[in-house]
Design an enzyme around this catalytic site. Structure first.
Site, PDB file in Angstrom:
ATOM      1  CE  LYS B  52      -4.061  -2.243   1.367  1.00  0.00           C
ATOM      2  NZ  LYS B  52      -5.468  -2.086   1.595  1.00  0.00           N
ATOM      3  CB  SER B  77      -9.264   0.369  10.821  1.00  0.00           C
ATOM      4  OG  SER B  77      -9.705  -0.681   9.992  1.00  0.00           O
TER       5      SER B  77
END
Lengths: 313, 313
Positions: B52, B77
């Site tokens: 990511k 989250s």
């Protein structure tokens, strides 16, 4: 007495086709924490999960053809058992591994999986040595000591050799000390390639026989060693000690809690699995920050064989 | 509709100075087990422990200078929260991260450690989106969606781009499917560099919304997903779905037990830490042996962020 530069250079060339050229990792987080520039030689990513594959391979490759045909024998309950088994399998040699009957079943199975013959013995050093000698006489296999053997020492030194060849100048090489194969081999490589640098050893307070041996000037037995770093419980070998005495600067001792913290830190931050013995070197790095500050440090991460269902954290 | 080859090529060039060129690992054991030739792209060794970082970096780098000065905001989250925080820190931008109040404290702390501002909200999607929009209006920061954003998708695709550039011909690329950022980016890279090859996705049976979406031809919500692979619980994005529909061959679903077995297998044999989401791709490889037999397969190991004190084995 000390093997020449050609000997370690040839060992590196000799084992190359059979072992992994393991990667060297850096970690910004570790560098920030230590204030030094650390290069991790990842022998945990070596074949069978430890540097011992190097020494086993080098020792077998040094046998005459007729000796190789007869096979090799050793006694070990740890990584060297698997290393000799896999190296023998790779080099089409028969391996006989004497293991104490209380060795973990998974380890025995791993050795058998590599095609070696396991001979069980009573869990005492005496029984191990006696059984080993029996097998040797019966089979004419060559006994390969797990660390007290110059070809094994040279083989282990090829990890540091590769590391230095890859990253160049290093101020300090740091490795754990068990029987002394890895640290002696590392010191040989450093001595020839980086004569101005230092090799530092590390061991648990609970198994500090090498520290004591250096202090007293005579090999000290490893009496009831208590440490999670089970690869470091053995005492120094006759071939290893003089090299360590002369070419290893000092040995840093670490607490058990420091070993566990260092192990978890490397797992969490670097996402690689190291065994407690490897974490001993990392713990030394963390403990003696000032010693390594602003230095280029090569750390040998010796292995990654851990029982994942029995972790200390 | 599909970004052109120049766009992914430029993304790869753009993120290069800020992300790790992660190593590609092979494993004899895995190859023996699968009968195929597997190349693991180790994004678990990426900065902050997951691919990511690539998408977050690419998205920030595409902002105008004035937008970049105002910062970026997202709600997450999981790994994207940390990725955007670290990418923003690396690129001297401010990051505002909206996190549900029940997010693990360690994750919140990690995000804060990277210098981002954490804004807590109620643990519902509605509250997350509302809070995010509030922050956006107040700060004029640019909202970066964790996966439903073409610059993020292109950034995630740079892992496959690097993999293919390094190892060449691959018959199949295999990656897990969550929101679809990684699989869509992977499919784009494969489409341009290896047009004759295939991209295959993998997801847990307990969170098979992408499988169903492809079957039905319309994005299916991820209703009460139950899986250990918490990175794969999200539903597909609007930008991701059409790419997946057209350029992903199929999606292999796996059982929870298979995920755990695959995860442990990689830890034990390859000595690297992968998170359950990554293990989903490995489990797919093991489950559909015949599909991959004798093929050259590239597997994206998406991440390695695991709570070591709460392992499934």
């Amino acid at each position: 007495m000390l093997p020449g530069i050609e000997e370690i250079k040839n060992a590196a060339k000799r084992v190359k086709p059979y072992v992994h050229h393991t990667p060297v990792f850096e970690s910004r987080t570790v560098n920030q924490r230590t204030g030094s520039n650390v290069f991790f030689k990842c022998e945990n990513l070596q074949r069978m999960g430890a540097f011992k594959m190097r020494g086993a391979t080098n020792a077998i490759l040094q046998l005459s053809e007729s000796d190789r045909a007869k096979g090799v024998v050793t006694h070990s309950s740890g990584n060297f058992a698997q290393a000799l088994a896999l190296a023998a399998d790779t080099l089409d040699t028969k391996a006989y591994i004497v293991m104490p009957s209380n060795a973990p079943k998974v380890k025995m199975d791993a050795v058998k999986d590599y095609g070696a013959e396991v001979i069980e013995c009573a869990p005492t050093l005496e029984s191990r040595e006696k059984t080993c000698e029996m097998v040797r006489q019966k089979t004419n296999a060559t006994f390969i000591h797990p660390y007290d053997n110059m070809n094994v020492i040279l083989g282990q030194g090829t990890a540091a050799w590769e590391l230095i060849k890859e990253v160049g100048e290093l101020d300090i090489l740091l490795a754990p000390v068990g029987g002394g194969g890895l640290i002696a081999g590392t010191a040989i490589a450093q001595h020839y390639l980086l004569p101005e640098s230092q090799t530092i050893g590390s061991e648990p307070f609970g198994a500090d026989d090498a520290y004591l041996s250096m202090k007293i000037g005579k090999i000290q037995p490893s009496v009831n060693p208590i440490t999670i770093a089970d690869g470091l419980k053995t005492q120094l070998g006759e071939n290893n000690f003089p090299i360590i005495q002369k070419y290893v600067s000092n040995i840093i001792r670490v607490e058990e809690s420091e070993i566990i913290v260092a192990m978890k830190y490397i797992w969490e931050r670097m996402k690689i699995i190291i065994e407690p013995s490897s974490a001993v070197a990392v713990a030394a790095l963390f403990r003696k920050r000032e010693r390594f500050l602003k230095k280029r440090v090569g750390v040998i991460l010796s292995g990654g064989n851990v029982d994942l269902t029995d972790l200390p954290f």
